[in-house]
Design an enzyme around this catalytic site. Structure first.
Site, PDB file in Angstrom:
ATOM      1  N   SER A 186     -62.407  31.860 -44.564  1.00  0.00           N
ATOM      2  CA  SER A 186     -63.619  32.555 -44.985  1.00  0.00           C
ATOM      3  C   SER A 186     -63.537  33.172 -46.371  1.00  0.00           C
ATOM      4  O   SER A 186     -64.577  33.391 -47.005  1.00  0.00           O
ATOM      5  CB  SER A 186     -63.966  33.642 -43.969  1.00  0.00           C
ATOM      6  N   HIS A 214     -67.153  29.461 -39.517  1.00  0.00           N
ATOM      7  CA  HIS A 214     -67.814  29.202 -40.803  1.00  0.00           C
ATOM      8  C   HIS A 214     -68.100  27.718 -41.017  1.00  0.00           C
ATOM      9  O   HIS A 214     -68.146  27.254 -42.158  1.00  0.00           O
ATOM     10  CB  HIS A 214     -66.960  29.746 -41.951  1.00  0.00           C
ATOM     11  N   LYS A 245     -73.458  33.507 -37.222  1.00  0.00           N
ATOM     12  CA  LYS A 245     -73.491  33.018 -38.603  1.00  0.00           C
ATOM     13  C   LYS A 245     -74.580  31.950 -38.724  1.00  0.00           C
ATOM     14  O   LYS A 245     -75.764  32.274 -38.694  1.00  0.00           O
ATOM     15  CB  LYS A 245     -72.101  32.542 -39.025  1.00  0.00           C
TER      16      LYS A 245
END
Length: 397
Positions: A186, A214, A245
């Site tokens: 990340s 991610h 996310k």
């Protein structure tokens, strides 16, 4: 007693401020989107948001909002229970089944966050007879989860396959071995070499676990994450991830894995057994998110175009950006105080970003982590680049 403690805590807080590492919280008065309004903790007004994990721009998508509103009427606000007592509704099972199918795994178990998911895996599966081999730059939730188990702990340098193989050679006496890596790291936007990791796991009889927080939703041809990107969906044993996310941005996490692993987690994973069920409104909205992700490539294509534009324009302007094509685009600054000051100057110019410094990243590698979104327009991206150039000049660079 607390009076003496208060002085110690105040001194620690002052040390953090003096080092330029204090993390203020800005208050946003609007829904999460490409543009937000800051009401406190910064320069009030509307700004472009380039630091959210809202990769696909779904946090305020009208179809997701409509699904959430409908779910409130149908399923209620909260469960007021853990799953094994009276906290399981049809909508929870539907989401687990959809995630399993989407990720190519046999079963899925929901958690209140991916931090909890990572916190509940290692202690359940591993004991002192086993070994866990973790990438050096793995997320804090993986590190903390490993600390909770009694397995021997080994670490290999970031994406260093030779080092990983050495750790595998040194742990061949273990009953079970688990290699664990972020799918995308990340702070850097680097992608783990999953095919080669799986090859080593096969050679040395180890399991593979990937935190794909991610990546899921937008990495890979169908948005199924780094295992799909590398063609190893059938070779990864455990996938953890978040609903907070790209998949809507609310909260919640999951473990998608082999059926026996998920079955054991339901019986013994402490964050699952002792935490309230995921709010049904989030589960229902997440089902709509999966519909949107599976039905069209448009959002992924727009995100890729925005990422390529930002990276190329910033490179042309002389900024150092870590290589890659992920929408995490770290603009390297080096000095922590300078990174913080540059972020403030950018906010003054209508671009909301955050400076990252130690202990989040190593000493001397402070950066501004820009995150692109499908919600950004071409004009938004170009305006952000112009703001970076102007703020750099104001900083005297």
């Amino acid at each position: 007693m607390f009076d003496s403690v208060r002085d110690d805590l105040a001194a620690t807080l002052e040390e953090i401020r003096e080092a330029g590492l204090f993390k203020p919280e800005r208050v946003i008065g609007t829904p999460q989107s490409a543009a937000v309004t800051v009401t406190a903790g910064g320069h009030p007004g509307e700004v472009l948001n380039f630091c959210a994990n809202n990769y696909l721009g779904l946090a305020d998508h009208p179809d997701v909002l409509a699904a959430a509103k409908d779910a409130l009427d149908r399923w209620g606000y909260g469960m007021a229970s853990v799953r094994f007592i009276c906290g399981t509704q049809d909508v929870h099972k539907q989401l687990e089944d959809r995630l399993s199918a989407f990720l190519g795994q046999e079963d899925t178990i929901l958690y209140s966050s991916c931090f909890d998911a990572n916190g509940g895996v290692f202690e359940t599966l591993l004991d002192e007879r086993d070994a866990v081999i973790s990438d050096a730059l793995n997320h804090a939730s993986i590190i903390d989860g490993i600390r909770l188990c009694k397995a021997r702990r080994h670490r290999y340098a970031n994406r260093d396959l030779a080092d990983l193989e050495q750790q595998l050679k040194e742990t061949q006496d273990a009953r079970r071995r688990l290699i664990v890596t972020d799918g995308v790291f990340s702070m850097d936007g680097y992608v783990a070499p999953l095919r080669e990791i799986c090859d080593l796991a096969d050679r040395y009889n180890a399991m593979v676990m990937v935190d794909d927080s991610h990546a899921v939703g937008f990495v890979g041809p169908g948005g199924r994450g780094t295992p799909e990107l590398h063609g190893v969906m059938d070779r990864v044993d455990i996938i953890t991830g978040t609903l907070g996310k790209a998949l809507g941005g609310a909260s919640g996490g999951y473990v998608a894995a082999r059926a026996e692993i998920v079955a054991l987690l339901r019986q013994r994973s402490r964050p699952y057994l002792f935490s309230n069920s995921l709010a049904p409104v989030i589960a229902a909205a997440s089902l709509k998110v999966l519909d949107l992700v599976e039905q069209s490539n448009e959002l992924r294509e727009r995100l890729a175009a925005n990422t390529a534009l930002f990276r190329s324009k910033m490179t042309e302007a002389g900024f150092e950006i870590l290589p890659g094509d992920h929408p995490i685009a770290p603009v390297m600054i080096g000095d922590a105080a300078k990174a913080g000051r540059l972020a403030e100057l950018l906010l003054e110019r209508g671009v909301y970003v955050i400076g990252f410094s130690f202990p989040v990243v190593p000493h001397g590698q402070a950066r501004i982590r820009v995150q692109l979104s499908a919600a950004h327009s071409t004009e938004d991206v170009e305006r952000a680049v112009a703001a970076f150039i102007d703020a750099r000049a104001a900083l005297g660079e």
